[in-house]
Design a protein around this motif. Sequence first.
Motif, short mmCIF file in Angstrom:
data_model
loop_
_atom_site.label_atom_id
_atom_site.label_comp_id
_atom_site.label_asym_id
_atom_site.label_seq_id
_atom_site.Cartn_x
_atom_site.Cartn_y
_atom_site.Cartn_z
N THR A 252 -2.65 -13.45 -6.34
CA THR A 252 -1.43 -14.18 -6.69
C THR A 252 -1.03 -13.90 -8.14
N ALA A 253 -2.02 -13.92 -9.03
CA ALA A 253 -1.75 -13.65 -10.44
C ALA A 253 -1.24 -12.23 -10.64
N VAL A 254 -1.86 -11.28 -9.93
CA VAL A 254 -1.45 -9.88 -10.09
C VAL A 254 -0.02 -9.69 -9.59
N TYR A 255 0.29 -10.25 -8.41
CA TYR A 255 1.66 -10.08 -7.88
C TYR A 255 2.70 -10.73 -8.80
N ALA A 256 2.35 -11.86 -9.40
CA ALA A 256 3.27 -12.49 -10.35
C ALA A 256 3.45 -11.62 -11.58
N GLY A 257 2.35 -11.03 -12.03
CA GLY A 257 2.38 -10.17 -13.22
C GLY A 257 3.24 -8.93 -13.03
N MET A 258 3.33 -8.46 -11.79
CA MET A 258 4.11 -7.24 -11.49
C MET A 258 5.55 -7.35 -12.00
N CYS B 141 -6.58 -2.41 -3.96
CA CYS B 141 -7.41 -3.48 -4.55
C CYS B 141 -7.28 -4.84 -3.90
N ALA B 142 -6.07 -5.18 -3.44
CA ALA B 142 -5.84 -6.53 -2.92
C ALA B 142 -6.86 -6.95 -1.85
N PRO B 143 -7.22 -6.05 -0.93
CA PRO B 143 -8.16 -6.47 0.12
C PRO B 143 -9.50 -6.97 -0.42
N PHE B 144 -9.83 -6.59 -1.65
CA PHE B 144 -11.13 -6.95 -2.21
C PHE B 144 -11.05 -8.06 -3.25
N HIS B 145 -9.84 -8.53 -3.53
CA HIS B 145 -9.68 -9.57 -4.56
C HIS B 145 -9.47 -10.94 -3.94
N THR B 146 -9.83 -11.97 -4.67
CA THR B 146 -9.64 -13.34 -4.20
C THR B 146 -8.14 -13.66 -4.18
N TRP B 147 -7.83 -14.73 -3.47
CA TRP B 147 -6.44 -15.16 -3.37
C TRP B 147 -5.86 -15.43 -4.76
N ALA B 148 -6.63 -16.09 -5.60
CA ALA B 148 -6.16 -16.45 -6.94
C ALA B 148 -5.82 -15.21 -7.76
N VAL B 149 -6.69 -14.21 -7.69
CA VAL B 149 -6.45 -12.98 -8.46
C VAL B 149 -5.21 -12.26 -7.91
#
Length: 214
Positions: A157-163, A147-155
Amino acid sequence: CTTPARVNTPLSVITEAFEDLADLLKPQRSDEIEEDEDGLRLCDFCSACTHVSVLFNCLGFAFKFAEMEYIAKVKDLVEASKTFDTLQNILDLDVEKETVKTPGSHSRNLRRVRQGLDLIRAIFEQFLIADDYSLKDAATTAYTEVCAPFHTWAVRTAVYAGMYTLPTRDQLLLRLNETDQSVEKNMRRYMEASRPIIEYIDKLYIERNIKLDW
Ligand code: 1PZ
């Protein structure tokens, strides 16, 4: 309280829903002569996708956003299924209107839901690589891949923090009401069943000369 010998776990419900859906893709023996032109029905696809929601309950608050996003996209497709019979129908209309990639279009939302299904498949695949592999690492690797290749930088960053807030492996098994053995079986079954469905969706775009780089 007592635990029944065989219970329907959230994971087995999802797995069975996608196995049923994958069965619909298999060519019917009885009318081999004529190819099934209509393809997958939108309402069948949506009802399987709806089941995924139960997984989110195991993930905790940080993934509320992902849950709302996913549910909104599926809901749009459920609405579309009142007007359009098949997945092909929504793509054909968006191709005609040149709205395949337009935010909020059915074809775009279908692409997003497909990415969600593929992400789950990739997370399961990673999760089963090793018994001591954390859910956080499994999910991070899968997300980076799918998914990361298709998501914006903001998204991203939020997803990696959420992990970092994801439950541990054992907590997840507990919440899913699975053992090491049963989780492996159910995850593998989902991986098998979702693959042809994901491929089928990709083919719909490719056949219409739509690249899958978004
Ligand atoms: C059990 C394993 C747990 C692992 C959790 C990993 C969660 C990854 C979360 C990904 C969140 C993506 C959030 C936002 C994405 C949006 O940028 C796009 C916007 O689409 P647009 O409106 O621009 O067309 N939305 C989506 O891609 C919708 C679907 C994303 C949700 C997928 C969740 C998959 C399920 C994870 C496991 C339960």
